[in-house]
Design an enzyme around this catalytic site. Structure first.
Site, PDB file in Angstrom:
ATOM      1  CG  HIS A  72      -2.040  -0.946   1.148  1.00  0.00           C
ATOM      2  ND1 HIS A  72      -3.143  -0.871   1.959  1.00  0.00           N
ATOM      3  CD2 HIS A  72      -2.250  -1.999   0.338  1.00  0.00           C
ATOM      4  CE1 HIS A  72      -3.983  -1.834   1.645  1.00  0.00           C
ATOM      5  NE2 HIS A  72      -3.461  -2.551   0.676  1.00  0.00           N
ATOM      6  CE1 TYR A 200      -5.668   4.047   8.518  1.00  0.00           C
ATOM      7  CE2 TYR A 200      -6.246   4.117  10.844  1.00  0.00           C
ATOM      8  CZ  TYR A 200      -5.453   3.641   9.823  1.00  0.00           C
ATOM      9  OH  TYR A 200      -4.433   2.750  10.108  1.00  0.00           O
ATOM     10  N   PRO A 292      -4.435   0.386  18.403  1.00  0.00           N
ATOM     11  CG  PRO A 292      -6.178  -1.056  17.839  1.00  0.00           C
ATOM     12  CD  PRO A 292      -5.620  -0.276  18.969  1.00  0.00           C
ATOM     13  CE  LYS A 296       3.642   3.122  13.047  1.00  0.00           C
ATOM     14  NZ  LYS A 296       4.281   2.861  11.772  1.00  0.00           N
ATOM     15  CE1 TYR A 384      -1.559   4.077   9.247  1.00  0.00           C
ATOM     16  CE2 TYR A 384      -0.316   2.751   7.681  1.00  0.00           C
ATOM     17  CZ  TYR A 384      -1.445   2.962   8.447  1.00  0.00           C
ATOM     18  OH  TYR A 384      -2.466   2.032   8.431  1.00  0.00           O
TER      19      TYR A 384
HETATM   20  C1  LIG Z   1      -6.924  -9.139  20.759  1.00  0.00           C
HETATM   21  C2  LIG Z   1      -5.869  -8.328  20.058  1.00  0.00           C
HETATM   22  C3  LIG Z   1      -6.178  -7.713  18.839  1.00  0.00           C
HETATM   23  C4  LIG Z   1      -5.214  -6.935  18.187  1.00  0.00           C
HETATM   24  N1  LIG Z   1      -5.543  -6.323  17.032  1.00  0.00           N
HETATM   25  C5  LIG Z   1      -4.631  -5.536  16.429  1.00  0.00           C
HETATM   26  C6  LIG Z   1      -4.967  -4.858  15.237  1.00  0.00           C
HETATM   27  O1  LIG Z   1      -6.072  -4.981  14.740  1.00  0.00           O
HETATM   28  N2  LIG Z   1      -4.012  -4.065  14.652  1.00  0.00           N
HETATM   29  C7  LIG Z   1      -2.765  -3.917  15.219  1.00  0.00           C
HETATM   30  O2  LIG Z   1      -1.918  -3.194  14.667  1.00  0.00           O
HETATM   31  N3  LIG Z   1      -2.425  -4.562  16.340  1.00  0.00           N
HETATM   32  C8  LIG Z   1      -3.327  -5.362  16.948  1.00  0.00           C
HETATM   33  N4  LIG Z   1      -2.984  -5.997  18.104  1.00  0.00           N
HETATM   34  C9  LIG Z   1      -1.612  -5.836  18.599  1.00  0.00           C
HETATM   35  C10 LIG Z   1      -0.618  -6.856  18.021  1.00  0.00           C
HETATM   36  O3  LIG Z   1      -1.282  -7.995  17.598  1.00  0.00           O
HETATM   37  C11 LIG Z   1       0.436  -7.157  19.097  1.00  0.00           C
HETATM   38  O4  LIG Z   1       1.148  -5.972  19.326  1.00  0.00           O
HETATM   39  C12 LIG Z   1       1.400  -8.300  18.736  1.00  0.00           C
HETATM   40  O5  LIG Z   1       0.716  -9.519  18.824  1.00  0.00           O
HETATM   41  C13 LIG Z   1       2.601  -8.325  19.672  1.00  0.00           C
HETATM   42  O6  LIG Z   1       3.330  -9.502  19.497  1.00  0.00           O
HETATM   43  P1  LIG Z   1       4.028 -10.225  20.749  1.00  0.00           P
HETATM   44  O7  LIG Z   1       4.757 -11.391  20.200  1.00  0.00           O
HETATM   45  O8  LIG Z   1       4.756  -9.233  21.562  1.00  0.00           O
HETATM   46  O9  LIG Z   1       2.821 -10.696  21.691  1.00  0.00           O
HETATM   47  P2  LIG Z   1       1.623 -11.811  21.418  1.00  0.00           P
HETATM   48  O10 LIG Z   1       1.322 -11.816  19.993  1.00  0.00           O
HETATM   49  O11 LIG Z   1       0.629 -11.482  22.409  1.00  0.00           O
HETATM   50  O12 LIG Z   1       2.383 -13.154  21.760  1.00  0.00           O
HETATM   51  C14 LIG Z   1       2.627 -13.571  23.096  1.00  0.00           C
HETATM   52  C15 LIG Z   1       2.637 -15.093  23.132  1.00  0.00           C
HETATM   53  O13 LIG Z   1       2.982 -15.524  24.435  1.00  0.00           O
HETATM   54  C16 LIG Z   1       2.129 -16.593  24.815  1.00  0.00           C
HETATM   55  N5  LIG Z   1       2.097 -16.645  26.274  1.00  0.00           N
HETATM   56  C17 LIG Z   1       1.402 -15.860  27.116  1.00  0.00           C
HETATM   57  N6  LIG Z   1       1.676 -16.224  28.391  1.00  0.00           N
HETATM   58  C18 LIG Z   1       2.556 -17.232  28.333  1.00  0.00           C
HETATM   59  C19 LIG Z   1       3.210 -18.015  29.313  1.00  0.00           C
HETATM   60  N7  LIG Z   1       2.995 -17.829  30.624  1.00  0.00           N
HETATM   61  N8  LIG Z   1       4.062 -18.976  28.924  1.00  0.00           N
HETATM   62  C20 LIG Z   1       4.310 -19.191  27.601  1.00  0.00           C
HETATM   63  N9  LIG Z   1       3.698 -18.491  26.621  1.00  0.00           N
HETATM   64  C21 LIG Z   1       2.840 -17.518  26.995  1.00  0.00           C
HETATM   65  C22 LIG Z   1       0.801 -16.253  24.155  1.00  0.00           C
HETATM   66  O14 LIG Z   1      -0.028 -17.395  23.989  1.00  0.00           O
HETATM   67  C23 LIG Z   1       1.276 -15.696  22.819  1.00  0.00           C
HETATM   68  O15 LIG Z   1       1.408 -16.705  21.849  1.00  0.00           O
HETATM   69  C24 LIG Z   1      -3.927  -6.789  18.769  1.00  0.00           C
HETATM   70  C25 LIG Z   1      -3.624  -7.417  19.972  1.00  0.00           C
HETATM   71  C26 LIG Z   1      -4.571  -8.165  20.627  1.00  0.00           C
HETATM   72  C27 LIG Z   1      -4.220  -8.821  21.947  1.00  0.00           C
END
Ligand SMILES: Cc1cc2nc3c(=O)[nH]c(=O)nc-3n(C[C@H](O)[C@H](O)[C@H](O)COP(=O)(O)OP(=O)(O)OC[C@H]3O[C@@H](n4cnc5c(N)ncnc54)[C@H](O)[C@@H]3O)c2cc1C
Length: 431
Positions: A72, A200, A292, A296, A384
């Protein structure tokens, strides 16, 4: 059981860290409480900054991303029923790529398992220990048996509700937090998106966003009460609100289709400082959350682990500890800029119940400014598409370190963005 880096959490942060460490010849074991199917099907973010996309491609996980990612070159902002385009390519020379987080996760799992990586799904009772001492280890249950993973370092990539951040003494952490009085109702729809680019929409009934996951699947959001019961949102009500908020002069109208997923996400800004304690390093949502609106969340997770992997590589290959010591400080400079941008986009585009008539006029004036001033639009576009990655800075410093003094290195440490500005100016990416 022993490894060099024990990683907790197989989201984008944990998986990418494990992959980058493997490429650097560093062993890791990844522990995840959910099933592989669950993490591969979890629909969340979907917009990749160019630097994150480039990192995935350069490190060999970009095959499908290159084929299926939707490039995009702009977004549209709609208010008072009129659409206005922010042209990223024209303003910054850059772009973003729409590619679902669950697809990034699938690609990373495939590449890790293909390389013989050790990912333990469905473990339980995971807890990090002795990361302030000489014997860091992680306890967990696997197939009903207690296991202990000894490691040099622990990476807490376990998301906002994980166990790593709470394991750090609260007296050692400072939390910065803002909750928003609204959430997003998000739906995944089996119908082509009405627009090739994200729209948006600011509307008196509340914010709406038209996004997509593929040319056949649309991702739509409407601002809602964060505590609302999803049962209150029938498909008919979702469509009515979405169409009303997206209505405009250009005749863009989203085709309806089967809603295959529906959920409400609360919105908050959250940062914990520092992001490290002894030999435990937090990355991604474990350390910070952004609303969101700026797209980011996943990008910040990628940026954190890119820094962390470089710092661990410097430690294992050169015996250098200063990058590990500076991990939190380096990450936080980017995180706070992204926090500012995500807060600003959220504040500009949503309906706030407490807004006075003055606030509403000021909000409209801000959107008018952003969509009519090249300088303001460039600022939005630059943020962005993504600020330059600190990874470049680390590499830049590795070169600097090899040819000049430690004093110079320390000066750069105090001002890591100087290297970026030099490089960015050289490329004239702001046009
Ligand atoms: C419901 C939701 C919707 C979202 N929607 C958007 C969106 O539309 N647009 C956008 O830009 N961002 C969105 N986000 C934000 C984006 O998805 C996150 O910033 C991103 O997932 C971050 O990645 P991460 O690996 O840090 O964490 P996560 O993706 O949360 O990964 C963490 C992992 O750790 C695991 N875990 C948790 N506790 C334990 C434990 N005790 N032991 C072992 N494993 C564990 C979890 O199962 C998970 O697999 C959303 C987030 C959420 C929660």
């Amino acid at each position: 059981m022993r490894t060099q880096v024990g990683i907790i959490g197989a989201g984008p942060a944990g998986l990418l860290l494990s992959h980058l460490l493997h490429l650097a010849g560093i062993e890791s074991v990844l522990l995840e409480t959910q099933t592989r199917k669950h993490v591969e099907e979890r629909v969340r973010a979907g917009v990749l900054e160019e630097v994150a996309e480039r990192l995935l491609i350069d490190t060999g996980v970009g095959g499908r991303l290159k084929r299926e990612g939707l490039r995009h070159h702009g977004i549209k902002i709609r208010y008072n029923g009129e659409g206005h385009r922010i042209d990223f390519k024209h303003l910054t020379g850059s772009h973003v790529t729409v590619y679902g987080q669950q697809e990034v996760v699938k690609d990373l799992i495939a590449v890790r398992l293909g390389a013989g990586g050790d990912i333990r799904f469905e473990v339980a009772e995971v807890s990090p220990h002795d990361f302030e001492g000489a014997e860091p280890h992680i306890r967990f249950m696997e197939n009903g048996k207690q296991q202990v993973l000894h490691c040099d370092f622990i990476a807490g990539c376990d998301g906002f509700h994980g166990v790593c951040r709470p394991a750090i003494p609260s007296s050692s952490l400072t939390v910065f937090e803002r909750e928003y009085p609204f959430g997003w109702l998000g739906v995944l729809v089996e119908a082509p998106p009405a627009s090739e680019e994200l729209i948006y929409a600011h509307h008196e009934r509340g914010f709406a966003l038209l996004s997509m996951r593929s040319p056949q699947v649309s991702r739509l959001y409407v601002q809602c009460d964060p505590n609302d019961d999803i049962a209150n949102w029938s498909d008919a009500r979702v469509w009515e609100e979405f169409h009303a908020r997206m209505s405009g002069d250009d005749g863009v109208r989203q085709q309806e289709g089967r809603i295959i997923q529906k959920g409400i996400t609360a919105m908050r800004s959250f940062v914990v400082e520092p992001m490290q304690h002894g030999k435990l390093f937090l990355a991604g949502d474990a350390a910070h959350i952004v609303p969101p609106t700026g797209a980011k969340g996943m990008n910040l997770a990628v940026a954190d682990v890119s820094i962390l992997s470089r710092a661990l590589e410097a430690y294992y290959k050169k015996g250098r500890e200063e990058l590990l010591a500076a991990y939190s400080a380096i990450c936080l400079r980017r995180i706070w800029k992204v926090q500012r941008f995500s807060w600003w986009m959220t504040s500009m585009l949503h309906k706030f119940a407490e807004h006075t008539p003055f606030d509403r006029r000021r909000q409209l004036a801000e959107i008018d400014y952003v969509t009519s001033s090249r300088a303001a639009a460039t600022s939005l576009a630059e943020n962005y598409v993504g600020l330059p990655m600190e990874r470049d800075w680390v590499q830049d410093n590795r070169k600097t370190q090899s040819r000049s003094s430690n004093d110079f290195f320390r000066a750069r440490l105090a001002n890591p963005w100087a290297a970026f500005r030099k490089r960015r100016d050289a490329r004239h990416i702001l046009g």
